[in-house]
Design a protein around this motif. Structure first.
Motif, PDB file in Angstrom:
ATOM      1  N   GLN A 134      51.346  34.821  29.990  1.00  0.00           N
ATOM      2  CA  GLN A 134      50.009  34.946  30.555  1.00  0.00           C
ATOM      3  C   GLN A 134      49.017  35.630  29.624  1.00  0.00           C
ATOM      4  OE1 GLN A 134      50.089  36.954  34.306  1.00  0.00           O
ATOM      5  NE2 GLN A 134      51.205  35.331  35.331  1.00  0.00           N
ATOM      6  N   PHE A 161      40.849  40.118  38.705  1.00  0.00           N
ATOM      7  CA  PHE A 161      41.365  40.960  37.631  1.00  0.00           C
ATOM      8  C   PHE A 161      41.475  42.425  38.049  1.00  0.00           C
ATOM      9  CE2 PHE A 161      40.121  37.250  35.210  1.00  0.00           C
ATOM     10  CZ  PHE A 161      41.112  37.171  34.260  1.00  0.00           C
ATOM     11  N   GLY A 210      45.150  34.520  29.549  1.00  0.00           N
ATOM     12  CA  GLY A 210      44.433  35.531  30.321  1.00  0.00           C
ATOM     13  C   GLY A 210      43.328  36.187  29.515  1.00  0.00           C
ATOM     14  N   LEU A 250      40.484  33.694  29.251  1.00  0.00           N
ATOM     15  CA  LEU A 250      39.749  33.657  30.511  1.00  0.00           C
ATOM     16  C   LEU A 250      38.884  34.898  30.680  1.00  0.00           C
ATOM     17  CD1 LEU A 250      42.565  32.287  32.816  1.00  0.00           C
ATOM     18  CD2 LEU A 250      40.430  31.124  32.262  1.00  0.00           C
ATOM     19  N   ALA A 282      42.484  29.755  35.751  1.00  0.00           N
ATOM     20  CA  ALA A 282      42.998  31.086  36.093  1.00  0.00           C
ATOM     21  C   ALA A 282      44.163  30.992  37.077  1.00  0.00           C
ATOM     22  CB  ALA A 282      41.879  31.943  36.676  1.00  0.00           C
ATOM     23  N   TRP A 341      37.162  26.994  35.495  1.00  0.00           N
ATOM     24  CA  TRP A 341      37.678  28.307  35.095  1.00  0.00           C
ATOM     25  C   TRP A 341      38.622  28.846  36.162  1.00  0.00           C
ATOM     26  CZ3 TRP A 341      37.925  33.248  36.860  1.00  0.00           C
ATOM     27  CH2 TRP A 341      38.193  34.246  35.935  1.00  0.00           C
ATOM     28  N   THR A 364      47.144  29.857  35.118  1.00  0.00           N
ATOM     29  CA  THR A 364      47.645  30.957  34.289  1.00  0.00           C
ATOM     30  C   THR A 364      48.439  31.947  35.128  1.00  0.00           C
ATOM     31  OG1 THR A 364      45.802  30.723  32.769  1.00  0.00           O
ATOM     32  CG2 THR A 364      46.946  32.818  32.744  1.00  0.00           C
ATOM     33  N   ALA A 366      34.678  34.664  30.957  1.00  0.00           N
ATOM     34  CA  ALA A 366      34.110  34.927  32.281  1.00  0.00           C
ATOM     35  C   ALA A 366      32.680  35.464  32.232  1.00  0.00           C
ATOM     36  CB  ALA A 366      35.015  35.868  33.058  1.00  0.00           C
TER      37      ALA A 366
END
Length: 80
Positions: free
Chosen positions: A26, A64, A30, A33, A15, A11, A18, A37
């Protein structure tokens, strides 16, 4: 290595890949993801321990932070 840890490492690589895309490309990866998560964090906490889930959650927040900040500003009605 626990399967949840391996999946979480993949992951992170996804990320990072990305993040290297142009901004207009994205959005879809995004969002995927972002959706996966929490599942990975709960899975990791169940397999490894709550502390691993907590560390994964902190790393997730770190990655994030800007989108979450923009979401909070949007929710409060502030555009600037």
């Amino acid at each position: 290595m626990a399967p949840s840890v391996l999946a979480s490492c993949l992951w992170v690589l996804a990320a990072s890949g990305t993040a290297m895309l142009p901004m207009r490309r994205q959005m879809v990866p995004g969002l995927l993801l972002l959706a996966t998560a929490p599942v990975l964090m709960v899975w990791m906490a169940a397999q490894v321990g709550w502390w691993a889930g907590a560390l994964a959650f902190l790393a997730f927040l770190s990655m994030f932070r800007r989108p979450f900040g923009a979401l909070l500003r949007w929710a409060r009605g502030r555009t600037a």
